[in-house]
Structures are given as C-alpha cells and as structure tokens.
Design a protein around this motif. Sequence first.
Motif, PDB file in Angstrom:
ATOM      1  N   ALA A 179       0.843  -1.205   0.000  1.00  0.00           N
ATOM      2  CA  ALA A 179       0.000   0.000   0.000  1.00  0.00           C
ATOM      3  C   ALA A 179       0.876   1.252   0.000  1.00  0.00           C
ATOM      4  N   LYS A 180       1.959   1.214   0.752  1.00  0.00           N
ATOM      5  CA  LYS A 180       2.877   2.364   0.836  1.00  0.00           C
ATOM      6  C   LYS A 180       4.066   2.215  -0.097  1.00  0.00           C
ATOM      7  N   MET A 181       4.160   1.059  -0.760  1.00  0.00           N
ATOM      8  CA  MET A 181       5.261   0.739  -1.677  1.00  0.00           C
ATOM      9  C   MET A 181       6.608   1.044  -1.029  1.00  0.00           C
ATOM     10  N   ARG A 182       6.848   0.307   0.066  1.00  0.00           N
ATOM     11  CA  ARG A 182       8.113   0.457   0.773  1.00  0.00           C
ATOM     12  C   ARG A 182       8.498  -0.832   1.469  1.00  0.00           C
ATOM     13  N   GLN A 183       9.778  -0.943   1.788  1.00  0.00           N
ATOM     14  CA  GLN A 183      10.286  -2.034   2.606  1.00  0.00           C
ATOM     15  C   GLN A 183      10.940  -1.399   3.824  1.00  0.00           C
ATOM     16  N   VAL A 184      10.743  -2.028   4.968  1.00  0.00           N
ATOM     17  CA  VAL A 184      11.309  -1.517   6.208  1.00  0.00           C
ATOM     18  C   VAL A 184      12.177  -2.607   6.826  1.00  0.00           C
ATOM     19  N   ASN A 185      13.439  -2.287   7.095  1.00  0.00           N
ATOM     20  CA  ASN A 185      14.303  -3.185   7.838  1.00  0.00           C
ATOM     21  C   ASN A 185      13.922  -3.010   9.303  1.00  0.00           C
ATOM     22  N   GLU A 186      13.351  -4.051   9.901  1.00  0.00           N
ATOM     23  CA  GLU A 186      12.834  -3.944  11.263  1.00  0.00           C
ATOM     24  C   GLU A 186      13.944  -3.810  12.303  1.00  0.00           C
ATOM     25  N   ASP A 187      15.171  -4.193  11.952  1.00  0.00           N
ATOM     26  CA  ASP A 187      16.290  -4.053  12.884  1.00  0.00           C
ATOM     27  C   ASP A 187      16.833  -2.620  12.885  1.00  0.00           C
ATOM     28  N   SER A 188      17.132  -2.101  11.690  1.00  0.00           N
ATOM     29  CA  SER A 188      17.730  -0.764  11.581  1.00  0.00           C
ATOM     30  C   SER A 188      16.682   0.346  11.420  1.00  0.00           C
ATOM     31  N   LYS A 189      15.464  -0.047  11.095  1.00  0.00           N
ATOM     32  CA  LYS A 189      14.355   0.891  10.820  1.00  0.00           C
ATOM     33  C   LYS A 189      14.560   1.669   9.512  1.00  0.00           C
ATOM     34  N   LYS A 190      15.517   1.243   8.690  1.00  0.00           N
ATOM     35  CA  LYS A 190      15.752   1.865   7.384  1.00  0.00           C
ATOM     36  C   LYS A 190      14.569   1.582   6.476  1.00  0.00           C
ATOM     37  N   ILE A 191      14.058   2.635   5.861  1.00  0.00           N
ATOM     38  CA  ILE A 191      12.916   2.533   4.948  1.00  0.00           C
ATOM     39  C   ILE A 191      13.400   2.832   3.539  1.00  0.00           C
ATOM     40  N   ARG A 192      13.033   1.963   2.618  1.00  0.00           N
ATOM     41  CA  ARG A 192      13.337   2.203   1.207  1.00  0.00           C
ATOM     42  C   ARG A 192      12.056   2.111   0.402  1.00  0.00           C
ATOM     43  N   GLN A 193      11.932   2.986  -0.567  1.00  0.00           N
ATOM     44  CA  GLN A 193      10.813   2.917  -1.494  1.00  0.00           C
ATOM     45  C   GLN A 193      11.019   1.724  -2.412  1.00  0.00           C
ATOM     46  N   ILE A 194       9.922   1.102  -2.819  1.00  0.00           N
ATOM     47  CA  ILE A 194       9.970   0.045  -3.821  1.00  0.00           C
ATOM     48  C   ILE A 194       8.982   0.400  -4.909  1.00  0.00           C
ATOM     49  N   ARG A 195       9.169  -0.170  -6.077  1.00  0.00           N
ATOM     50  CA  ARG A 195       8.207   0.042  -7.153  1.00  0.00           C
ATOM     51  C   ARG A 195       8.142  -1.186  -8.034  1.00  0.00           C
ATOM     52  N   ARG A 196       6.999  -1.333  -8.656  1.00  0.00           N
ATOM     53  CA  ARG A 196       6.724  -2.427  -9.585  1.00  0.00           C
ATOM     54  C   ARG A 196       6.536  -1.814 -10.955  1.00  0.00           C
ATOM     55  N   THR A 197       7.226  -2.354 -11.929  1.00  0.00           N
ATOM     56  CA  THR A 197       7.109  -1.853 -13.294  1.00  0.00           C
ATOM     57  C   THR A 197       6.539  -2.971 -14.161  1.00  0.00           C
ATOM     58  N   GLU A 198       5.435  -2.665 -14.816  1.00  0.00           N
ATOM     59  CA  GLU A 198       4.816  -3.636 -15.726  1.00  0.00           C
ATOM     60  C   GLU A 198       5.752  -3.896 -16.885  1.00  0.00           C
ATOM     61  N   ALA A 199       5.748  -5.110 -17.361  1.00  0.00           N
ATOM     62  CA  ALA A 199       6.570  -5.472 -18.512  1.00  0.00           C
ATOM     63  C   ALA A 199       6.014  -4.802 -19.762  1.00  0.00           C
TER      64      ALA A 199
END
Length: 122
Positions: free
Chosen positions: A100-120
């Motif tokens: 929903a937020k298109m992100r991944q969170v490292n639960e140890d470091s709390k680092k948040i990175r955006q993710i995205r999906r690209t259609e072929a």
Amino acid sequence: AQAAVVGRSLPRNPLPALLTSPAAGLGHMAPKKIIKSVKVWGRGAAYWEFKSDKGWVRFHKDDSQMLEVAYKTKGRASKFKTTDFTFNKGFGSTYTVDFAKMRQVNEDSKKIRQIRRTEASN
C-alpha cells in the motif's frame, strides 16, 4: 530461511503456499486463471526495484519473484514480513514489505526504502 505472510511461515519458494495456504488468506486452491497469470520472471513479467542512495536498482530475480507472487496473490493493500531477500543472507534481518505504501522496512535498523513495480512492456 522462511518468509512470513500474515504471521505464518512459508517455504523458500512461496508460490504454491501463497496460492493454497490458509495462512495466505485464501483457504483453498486459487483458480487456475490466477495461477496462470502470475508470471514472475523473464520476458513479459513485471519487475521490482528499490530506491538506493544512487537511484533505482532492480531486485535480484529471486527477490522480484517473491514480491510479485505476494503482490499478485495478496493484493496491492497487503504487507508481509520476510528474512528471505538475497541481500539479507547472513544477516537475518526481518523486512516488512508494504505494498500500500510501496516500501520495505528493515525492522532491525528501521531503514525505509521505497519500492516500485514496473509492468513489462510487450
């Protein structure tokens, strides 16, 4: 290593479990139409990227497959926890992927990175 969806463990290759497991919230075998539509790698498949400090970077094909299967079977508003990213081998950090937020969170470091999906492109 195991991936967790809705607090349950799944095998390294989550496709069969995500499509059939009560842990995946389906409770029964997904219709064949859904199974056939989950193209997770190669020509014609969507691909996944994360935003690094230097720009967008494609996930390893195994990671992209895991994300695509979860996205197609759980939906755009879902999230799940995993330790199975290829870049995480030897570290064991838990990541929460939130579509929903298109992100991944490292639960140890709390680092948040955006993710995205690209259609072929066809």
